[in-house]
Write a protein that holds these residues in place. Structure first.
Motif, PDB file in Angstrom:
ATOM      1  N   ARG A   1       0.826  -1.217   0.000  1.00  0.00           N
ATOM      2  CA  ARG A   1       0.000   0.000   0.000  1.00  0.00           C
ATOM      3  C   ARG A   1       0.853   1.257   0.000  1.00  0.00           C
ATOM      4  O   ARG A   1       0.537   2.242  -0.681  1.00  0.00           O
ATOM      5  CB  ARG A   1      -0.926  -0.011   1.219  1.00  0.00           C
ATOM      6  CG  ARG A   1      -2.086  -0.979   1.084  1.00  0.00           C
ATOM      7  CD  ARG A   1      -2.957  -0.973   2.321  1.00  0.00           C
ATOM      8  NE  ARG A   1      -4.143  -1.794   2.145  1.00  0.00           N
ATOM      9  CZ  ARG A   1      -4.971  -2.138   3.111  1.00  0.00           C
ATOM     10  NH1 ARG A   1      -4.731  -1.723   4.344  1.00  0.00           N
ATOM     11  NH2 ARG A   1      -6.032  -2.887   2.867  1.00  0.00           N
ATOM     12  N   ARG A   2       1.951   1.214   0.766  1.00  0.00           N
ATOM     13  CA  ARG A   2       2.829   2.381   0.828  1.00  0.00           C
ATOM     14  C   ARG A   2       3.434   2.680  -0.544  1.00  0.00           C
ATOM     15  O   ARG A   2       3.460   3.836  -0.985  1.00  0.00           O
ATOM     16  CB  ARG A   2       3.914   2.132   1.863  1.00  0.00           C
ATOM     17  CG  ARG A   2       4.847   3.315   2.099  1.00  0.00           C
ATOM     18  CD  ARG A   2       5.615   3.137   3.390  1.00  0.00           C
ATOM     19  NE  ARG A   2       6.329   1.875   3.432  1.00  0.00           N
ATOM     20  CZ  ARG A   2       6.069   0.882   4.265  1.00  0.00           C
ATOM     21  NH1 ARG A   2       5.091   0.990   5.134  1.00  0.00           N
ATOM     22  NH2 ARG A   2       6.778  -0.234   4.253  1.00  0.00           N
ATOM     23  N   CYS A   3       3.897   1.653  -1.238  1.00  0.00           N
ATOM     24  CA  CYS A   3       4.514   1.855  -2.555  1.00  0.00           C
ATOM     25  C   CYS A   3       3.485   2.307  -3.586  1.00  0.00           C
ATOM     26  O   CYS A   3       3.754   3.192  -4.397  1.00  0.00           O
ATOM     27  CB  CYS A   3       5.203   0.571  -3.019  1.00  0.00           C
ATOM     28  SG  CYS A   3       6.729   0.193  -2.139  1.00  0.00           S
ATOM     29  N   LEU A   4       2.297   1.695  -3.546  1.00  0.00           N
ATOM     30  CA  LEU A   4       1.243   2.113  -4.473  1.00  0.00           C
ATOM     31  C   LEU A   4       0.808   3.549  -4.200  1.00  0.00           C
ATOM     32  O   LEU A   4       0.567   4.334  -5.116  1.00  0.00           O
ATOM     33  CB  LEU A   4       0.043   1.167  -4.364  1.00  0.00           C
ATOM     34  CG  LEU A   4       0.253  -0.259  -4.879  1.00  0.00           C
ATOM     35  CD1 LEU A   4      -0.974  -1.107  -4.578  1.00  0.00           C
ATOM     36  CD2 LEU A   4       0.547  -0.271  -6.372  1.00  0.00           C
ATOM     37  N   TRP A   5       0.709   3.883  -2.923  1.00  0.00           N
ATOM     38  CA  TRP A   5       0.317   5.243  -2.535  1.00  0.00           C
ATOM     39  C   TRP A   5       1.348   6.257  -3.022  1.00  0.00           C
ATOM     40  O   TRP A   5       1.005   7.308  -3.559  1.00  0.00           O
ATOM     41  CB  TRP A   5       0.169   5.306  -1.025  1.00  0.00           C
ATOM     42  CG  TRP A   5       0.027   6.694  -0.467  1.00  0.00           C
ATOM     43  CD1 TRP A   5       0.929   7.375   0.280  1.00  0.00           C
ATOM     44  CD2 TRP A   5      -1.093   7.568  -0.611  1.00  0.00           C
ATOM     45  NE1 TRP A   5       0.447   8.605   0.614  1.00  0.00           N
ATOM     46  CE2 TRP A   5      -0.790   8.754   0.084  1.00  0.00           C
ATOM     47  CE3 TRP A   5      -2.321   7.448  -1.259  1.00  0.00           C
ATOM     48  CZ2 TRP A   5      -1.681   9.821   0.134  1.00  0.00           C
ATOM     49  CZ3 TRP A   5      -3.201   8.520  -1.200  1.00  0.00           C
ATOM     50  CH2 TRP A   5      -2.875   9.675  -0.500  1.00  0.00           C
TER      51      TRP A   5
ATOM     52  N   ALA B   1      -1.518  10.072   9.071  1.00  0.00           N
ATOM     53  CA  ALA B   1      -0.093  10.384   8.902  1.00  0.00           C
ATOM     54  C   ALA B   1       0.350  10.142   7.461  1.00  0.00           C
ATOM     55  O   ALA B   1       1.080  10.954   6.873  1.00  0.00           O
ATOM     56  CB  ALA B   1       0.743   9.544   9.867  1.00  0.00           C
ATOM     57  N   GLU B   2      -0.097   9.027   6.863  1.00  0.00           N
ATOM     58  CA  GLU B   2       0.255   8.728   5.476  1.00  0.00           C
ATOM     59  C   GLU B   2      -0.334   9.766   4.530  1.00  0.00           C
ATOM     60  O   GLU B   2       0.302  10.155   3.545  1.00  0.00           O
ATOM     61  CB  GLU B   2      -0.241   7.331   5.107  1.00  0.00           C
ATOM     62  CG  GLU B   2       0.508   6.206   5.798  1.00  0.00           C
ATOM     63  CD  GLU B   2      -0.024   4.837   5.410  1.00  0.00           C
ATOM     64  OE1 GLU B   2      -0.988   4.794   4.608  1.00  0.00           O
ATOM     65  OE2 GLU B   2       0.513   3.835   5.890  1.00  0.00           O
ATOM     66  N   MET B   3      -1.539  10.231   4.824  1.00  0.00           N
ATOM     67  CA  MET B   3      -2.178  11.235   3.963  1.00  0.00           C
ATOM     68  C   MET B   3      -1.454  12.575   4.051  1.00  0.00           C
ATOM     69  O   MET B   3      -1.301  13.277   3.049  1.00  0.00           O
ATOM     70  CB  MET B   3      -3.648  11.387   4.339  1.00  0.00           C
ATOM     71  CG  MET B   3      -4.480  10.156   4.034  1.00  0.00           C
ATOM     72  SD  MET B   3      -6.239  10.398   4.381  1.00  0.00           S
ATOM     73  CE  MET B   3      -6.683  11.549   3.075  1.00  0.00           C
TER      74      MET B   3
END
Length: 453
Positions: free
Chosen positions: A117-121, A182-184
């Protein structure tokens, strides 16, 4: 809408099957590559959105030939390396060769899912900044679902915070989505093309803290067979996220405070310090002020972290978002399971709104998934819920607040105000005054409900 396509270039048969199962359960499309296929085979008329590989062997002179081939042909495709145990030197070399992330074996399912998910994001945010809309479907897993006043305020605040470089403290109960926020913030910031590194503060023992944060030189201690960058250096240029920072010991807090203040990293056994350019985001489900009063949290660290504050309300304080969340999870899980569940009965929806949700959004999602795994029909009813939820919600009815009762009736009548007023034994003017009093707004995207009377 096309699902994300992931290429598995893994030669180890058992490992390949494990990774494939994890990806398929999340609804991603999987393409498998054999040892002799071209670097990135085209599937369905398009190249994959991500590559997961284990084709990097330390003893081979062409250890990263596969990575270089992918990078040369498709510079934008993220690559995740599944590394063998005790292969830090190889992992560092892989990162230098263009690998975006690596996972050491053995790994947990959620660790693999988080990395993907992190890489796709990261790819989506990069393409969004370049005006691309091809991968907009990936945003579904990284957006805040809700139209309540509380969520609208958070969305507006998040947009302002992401545009700055200030330190952020995110507070809220377990399951409210602090890591997602935090990711956003990182994904909408100027640092979005640089690393987002998450540190689980509750999981790092004091004995390993310095080596994890600051790294170490070869020979710094027994077992240090190679040089390793710490998490702070790995996050250089990007964002570092201290999750559950309230669970850190006072010793660990002192080390973190110094790192935040100076932004200087000196690895164990090293003689030279390095300055890092990082943004700090921290999160906790604890009351830091109370911990300070009890002498369990440093006051100076609190003031360093509490520059910009984002508080996520519990689900019980924004129950008008429950139908939207149910719709979102129904659509997501129908895609994953290949099912055709249409919605909830009136009684089931009323039960879900009455429940207090101590586990917040995470509990709601887990409940919907558990019900759909064992539920063959098109409509979910109260009998399909776990006994604890069903009985607990019924016991809470006498203590149900006026706001919850109003919400339940409004959703049960699909916001037909005449029917709602009749069921509540109110005049229409009383109904309107109550709607205004509790700041309730109907949404055109509520969950499908079936009346059973």
């Amino acid at each position: 809408m096309r699902h994300s396509s992931i290429l598995i270039a893994i030669d180890n048969g058992q490992l390949r099957r494990t990774v494939k199962t994890i990806l398929l359960t999340q609804g991603w499309e999987v393409v498998e590559a054999s040892e002799h296929t071209q670097p990135v085979p085209v599937a369905g008329g398009h190249t994959p959105d991500l590559v997961i590989a284990d084709r990097c062997h330390k003893e081979s002179r062409e250890a990263f030939a596969f990575t270089r081939d992918v990078r040369r042909l498709y510079p934008a495709i993220p690559i995740i390396l599944v590394a063998e145990r005790s292969s830090e030197e190889q992992a560092i070399a892989a990162l230098k060769a263009g690998v975006n992330d690596y996972i050491k074996q053995p790994f947990a399912d959620d660790e693999m899912v988080a990395a993907v998910r992190r890489c796709l994001w990261d790819r989506v945010t990069q393409e969004s900044s370049e005006g691309s809309t091809e991968a907009s479907g990936l945003m579904d897993g990284h957006r805040m679902v809700g139209e309540s006043q509380a969520m609208c305020d958070i969305k507006a605040q998040l947009g302002r915070v992401a545009g700055t470089d200030s330190t952020v403290l995110i507070t809220g109960e377990t399951g409210t989505g602090k890591e997602l926020i935090a990711e956003m913030i990182h994904g909408q910031s100027a640092r979005r093309q640089d690393p987002f590194v998450c540190i689980n503060c509750a999981a790092i023992p004091d004995a390993l803290l310095e080596s994890e944060l600051f790294g170490y030189e070869r020979g710094a201690f027994t077992g240090a067979l190679s040089t390793r960058d710490g998490l702070l250096k790995q996050a250089n240029g990007g964002t570092i996220f201290f999750d559950e920072i309230g669970d850190m010991s006072l010793y660990a807090q002192a080390k973190v405070l110094r790192a935040i203040e100076t932004k200087i990293v000196c690895p164990l056994g090293g003689k030279r310090s390095t300055t890092v350019d990082i943004r700090i985001i921290a999160a906790t489900n604890q009351d830091l002020k109370r911990l300070m009063e009890e002498g369990k949290f440093r006051q100076d660290l609190y003031f360093r972290l509490n520059v910009t504050r984002l508080h996520l309300p519990p689900l019980r304080q924004r129950k008008e978002d429950i139908p939207l969340l149910l719709t979102h999870y129904l659509q997501e899980l129908n895609r994953r399971f290949g099912s055709e569940v249409q919605g909830f009965t009136e009684q089931a929806l009323t039960c879900l709104i009455r429940y207090e949700w101590p586990g917040n959004v995470r509990e709601l999602k887990n409940l919907v998934e558990a019900v759909m795994v064992n539920h063959p029909s098109r409509w979910i009813d109260v009998e399909d819920f776990p006994e604890l939820l069903d009985h607990g919600s019924q016991e809470e009815v006498p203590q149900q607040t006026e706001r919850d009762r109003l919400l339940a009736v409004l959703f049960a009548t699909n916001w037909n105000k005449s029917k709602a007023a009749q069921q509540l034994h109110w005049s229409r003017m009383t109904l309107y005054r109550k709607i205004e009093k509790y700041h309730l707004v109907s949404s055109p995207h509520t969950v499908a409900s079936k009346r059973t009377d």
